[in-house]
Design a protein around this motif. Sequence first.
Motif, PDB file in Angstrom:
ATOM      1  N   TYR A 151       0.830  -1.200   0.000  1.00 34.95           N
ATOM      2  CA  TYR A 151       0.000   0.000   0.000  1.00 34.95           C
ATOM      3  C   TYR A 151       0.871   1.260   0.000  1.00 34.95           C
ATOM      4  O   TYR A 151       2.053   1.216   0.360  1.00 34.95           O
ATOM      5  N   PRO A 152       0.296   2.397  -0.362  1.00 37.15           N
ATOM      6  CA  PRO A 152       1.070   3.642  -0.446  1.00 37.15           C
ATOM      7  C   PRO A 152       1.517   4.173   0.913  1.00 37.15           C
ATOM      8  O   PRO A 152       1.033   3.767   1.971  1.00 37.15           O
ATOM      9  N   ALA A 153       2.456   5.099   0.839  1.00 34.41           N
ATOM     10  CA  ALA A 153       2.966   5.777   2.022  1.00 34.41           C
ATOM     11  C   ALA A 153       1.910   6.732   2.580  1.00 34.41           C
ATOM     12  O   ALA A 153       0.987   7.152   1.880  1.00 34.41           O
ATOM     13  N   LEU A 154       2.071   7.074   3.853  1.00 33.20           N
ATOM     14  CA  LEU A 154       1.204   8.050   4.497  1.00 33.20           C
ATOM     15  C   LEU A 154       1.920   8.593   5.724  1.00 33.20           C
ATOM     16  O   LEU A 154       2.543   7.836   6.475  1.00 33.20           O
ATOM     17  N   PHE A 155       1.868   9.916   5.899  1.00 30.88           N
ATOM     18  CA  PHE A 155       2.457  10.578   7.070  1.00 30.88           C
ATOM     19  C   PHE A 155       3.957  10.283   7.204  1.00 30.88           C
ATOM     20  O   PHE A 155       4.481  10.149   8.304  1.00 30.88           O
ATOM     21  N   GLY A 156       4.643  10.155   6.055  1.00 29.09           N
ATOM     22  CA  GLY A 156       6.080   9.928   6.086  1.00 29.09           C
ATOM     23  C   GLY A 156       6.497   8.500   6.353  1.00 29.09           C
ATOM     24  O   GLY A 156       7.689   8.226   6.503  1.00 29.09           O
ATOM     25  N   VAL A 157       5.542   7.586   6.416  1.00 28.67           N
ATOM     26  CA  VAL A 157       5.827   6.164   6.640  1.00 28.67           C
ATOM     27  C   VAL A 157       5.687   5.442   5.298  1.00 28.67           C
ATOM     28  O   VAL A 157       4.755   5.706   4.537  1.00 28.67           O
ATOM     29  N   ALA A 158       6.615   4.540   5.004  1.00 30.12           N
ATOM     30  CA  ALA A 158       6.723   3.947   3.669  1.00 30.12           C
ATOM     31  C   ALA A 158       5.513   3.119   3.259  1.00 30.12           C
ATOM     32  O   ALA A 158       5.311   2.863   2.068  1.00 30.12           O
ATOM     33  N   ASP A 159       4.723   2.672   4.196  1.00 35.36           N
ATOM     34  CA  ASP A 159       3.499   1.922   3.904  1.00 35.36           C
ATOM     35  C   ASP A 159       2.541   2.176   5.057  1.00 35.36           C
ATOM     36  O   ASP A 159       2.912   2.028   6.224  1.00 35.36           O
ATOM     37  N   ASN A 160       1.309   2.560   4.749  1.00 33.07           N
ATOM     38  CA  ASN A 160       0.358   2.873   5.823  1.00 33.07           C
ATOM     39  C   ASN A 160      -0.331   1.634   6.373  1.00 33.07           C
ATOM     40  O   ASN A 160      -1.260   1.746   7.176  1.00 33.07           O
ATOM     41  N   ASN A 161       0.167   0.463   5.981  1.00 33.25           N
ATOM     42  CA  ASN A 161      -0.315  -0.807   6.533  1.00 33.25           C
ATOM     43  C   ASN A 161       0.855  -1.514   7.211  1.00 33.25           C
ATOM     44  O   ASN A 161       1.953  -1.600   6.649  1.00 33.25           O
ATOM     45  N   GLY A 162       0.629  -2.026   8.406  1.00 30.49           N
ATOM     46  CA  GLY A 162       1.717  -2.611   9.172  1.00 30.49           C
ATOM     47  C   GLY A 162       2.384  -3.797   8.507  1.00 30.49           C
ATOM     48  O   GLY A 162       3.591  -4.005   8.666  1.00 30.49           O
ATOM     49  N   TYR A 163       1.638  -4.584   7.744  1.00 26.35           N
ATOM     50  CA  TYR A 163       2.222  -5.785   7.154  1.00 26.35           C
ATOM     51  C   TYR A 163       3.200  -5.445   6.033  1.00 26.35           C
ATOM     52  O   TYR A 163       4.289  -6.031   5.942  1.00 26.35           O
ATOM     53  N   GLY A 164       2.824  -4.519   5.187  1.00 29.51           N
ATOM     54  CA  GLY A 164       3.748  -4.097   4.144  1.00 29.51           C
ATOM     55  C   GLY A 164       4.957  -3.392   4.711  1.00 29.51           C
ATOM     56  O   GLY A 164       6.087  -3.590   4.241  1.00 29.51           O
ATOM     57  N   LEU A 165       4.742  -2.567   5.740  1.00 27.58           N
ATOM     58  CA  LEU A 165       5.864  -1.854   6.345  1.00 27.58           C
ATOM     59  C   LEU A 165       6.805  -2.823   7.045  1.00 27.58           C
ATOM     60  O   LEU A 165       8.024  -2.613   7.073  1.00 27.58           O
ATOM     61  N   LYS A 166       6.273  -3.905   7.587  1.00 24.61           N
ATOM     62  CA  LYS A 166       7.118  -4.926   8.219  1.00 24.61           C
ATOM     63  C   LYS A 166       8.091  -5.504   7.201  1.00 24.61           C
ATOM     64  O   LYS A 166       9.299  -5.630   7.474  1.00 24.61           O
ATOM     65  N   VAL A 167       7.593  -5.875   6.030  1.00 23.82           N
ATOM     66  CA  VAL A 167       8.466  -6.437   5.002  1.00 23.82           C
ATOM     67  C   VAL A 167       9.469  -5.386   4.527  1.00 23.82           C
ATOM     68  O   VAL A 167      10.666  -5.674   4.370  1.00 23.82           O
ATOM     69  N   TYR A 168       8.993  -4.178   4.304  1.00 21.23           N
ATOM     70  CA  TYR A 168       9.876  -3.084   3.872  1.00 21.23           C
ATOM     71  C   TYR A 168      11.015  -2.884   4.871  1.00 21.23           C
ATOM     72  O   TYR A 168      12.192  -2.819   4.486  1.00 21.23           O
ATOM     73  N   ALA A 169      10.685  -2.791   6.148  1.00 23.10           N
ATOM     74  CA  ALA A 169      11.706  -2.561   7.172  1.00 23.10           C
ATOM     75  C   ALA A 169      12.660  -3.744   7.272  1.00 23.10           C
ATOM     76  O   ALA A 169      13.877  -3.568   7.421  1.00 23.10           O
ATOM     77  N   PHE A 170      12.128  -4.953   7.181  1.00 23.70           N
ATOM     78  CA  PHE A 170      12.983  -6.142   7.229  1.00 23.70           C
ATOM     79  C   PHE A 170      13.994  -6.129   6.088  1.00 23.70           C
ATOM     80  O   PHE A 170      15.194  -6.371   6.300  1.00 23.70           O
ATOM     81  N   LEU A 171      13.536  -5.855   4.876  1.00 24.53           N
ATOM     82  CA  LEU A 171      14.437  -5.829   3.719  1.00 24.53           C
ATOM     83  C   LEU A 171      15.500  -4.753   3.871  1.00 24.53           C
ATOM     84  O   LEU A 171      16.679  -4.970   3.566  1.00 24.53           O
ATOM     85  N   LYS A 172      15.103  -3.593   4.362  1.00 22.52           N
ATOM     86  CA  LYS A 172      16.051  -2.500   4.558  1.00 22.52           C
ATOM     87  C   LYS A 172      17.094  -2.859   5.610  1.00 22.52           C
ATOM     88  O   LYS A 172      18.303  -2.661   5.417  1.00 22.52           O
ATOM     89  N   LEU A 173      16.647  -3.373   6.736  1.00 28.42           N
ATOM     90  CA  LEU A 173      17.575  -3.714   7.808  1.00 28.42           C
ATOM     91  C   LEU A 173      18.524  -4.840   7.405  1.00 28.42           C
ATOM     92  O   LEU A 173      19.681  -4.875   7.829  1.00 28.42           O
ATOM     93  N   ALA A 174      18.020  -5.768   6.573  1.00 31.84           N
ATOM     94  CA  ALA A 174      18.828  -6.898   6.140  1.00 31.84           C
ATOM     95  C   ALA A 174      19.756  -6.551   4.984  1.00 31.84           C
ATOM     96  O   ALA A 174      20.632  -7.346   4.622  1.00 31.84           O
TER      97      ALA A 174
END
Length: 230
Positions: free
Chosen positions: A7-30
């Motif tokens: 899903y799209p970004a919102l309020f400066g967060v890369a995904d306004n849904n926790g599940y998509g943001l979880k994957v995004y953050a995991f990939l970035k950290l890894a």
Amino acid sequence: MLTLYSYPALFGVADNNGYGLKVYAFLKLAGVPFNHEHIFDASTAPRGQLPYIVDSGETIGDSETIIAHVTRKYRLTTDAALSVAQRDGDLLVTRLLDDLYWVMSYSRWKDDRYYPSFRDALKREHPRLTNDALDKARAFNFQRYHFQGIGRYTPDGAYARGLADLGILARLVPETGFVHGMRPATIDASIYAFIANIHYYPIETPLKACVESHTNLVRHCEEIHAAVSG
């Protein structure tokens, strides 16, 4: 290269849904390179749900399945040092975040006190969204809430569940470092994904007030946000 669809970004967060943001953050950290495509329509996604990835022609849905696939394929050692007890605890926290998701979503789409501000923010950041499309999305979510069960709660009852979840997270997240030490693990990406979608949400829901009252949750969220942004 791997492509993440969410899903799209919102309020400066890369995904306004926790599940998509979880994957995004995991990939970035890894440190796994990927393209990120934002979409609204999940109808063609596996099981009709976001996020999903396409990796070397293989389409994979569900955030936990995605993380397991990426960990295996790219031989990641993010959680390699965790004990069986730590892995078991992480699974329990992951299920708690599943519960928190429904209360977060309820606060945005169901609660008449906060929905207008959420709707207007979505339209402001994504002008192609129409009132008709958002009304349909809201009606769809009302159905989901009813069948899941959270839609049958009073607002106070719904928030009581979410506040209990946040209370456990506040006792789990340390004042410094991360859940399992000084380096973030997968569970830190997961916790960040849901806390960020509350902390950076400028609408004063009971969930936001609770997060803001716990400096360790805010500190944890902001450190990971800085590490995965940009």
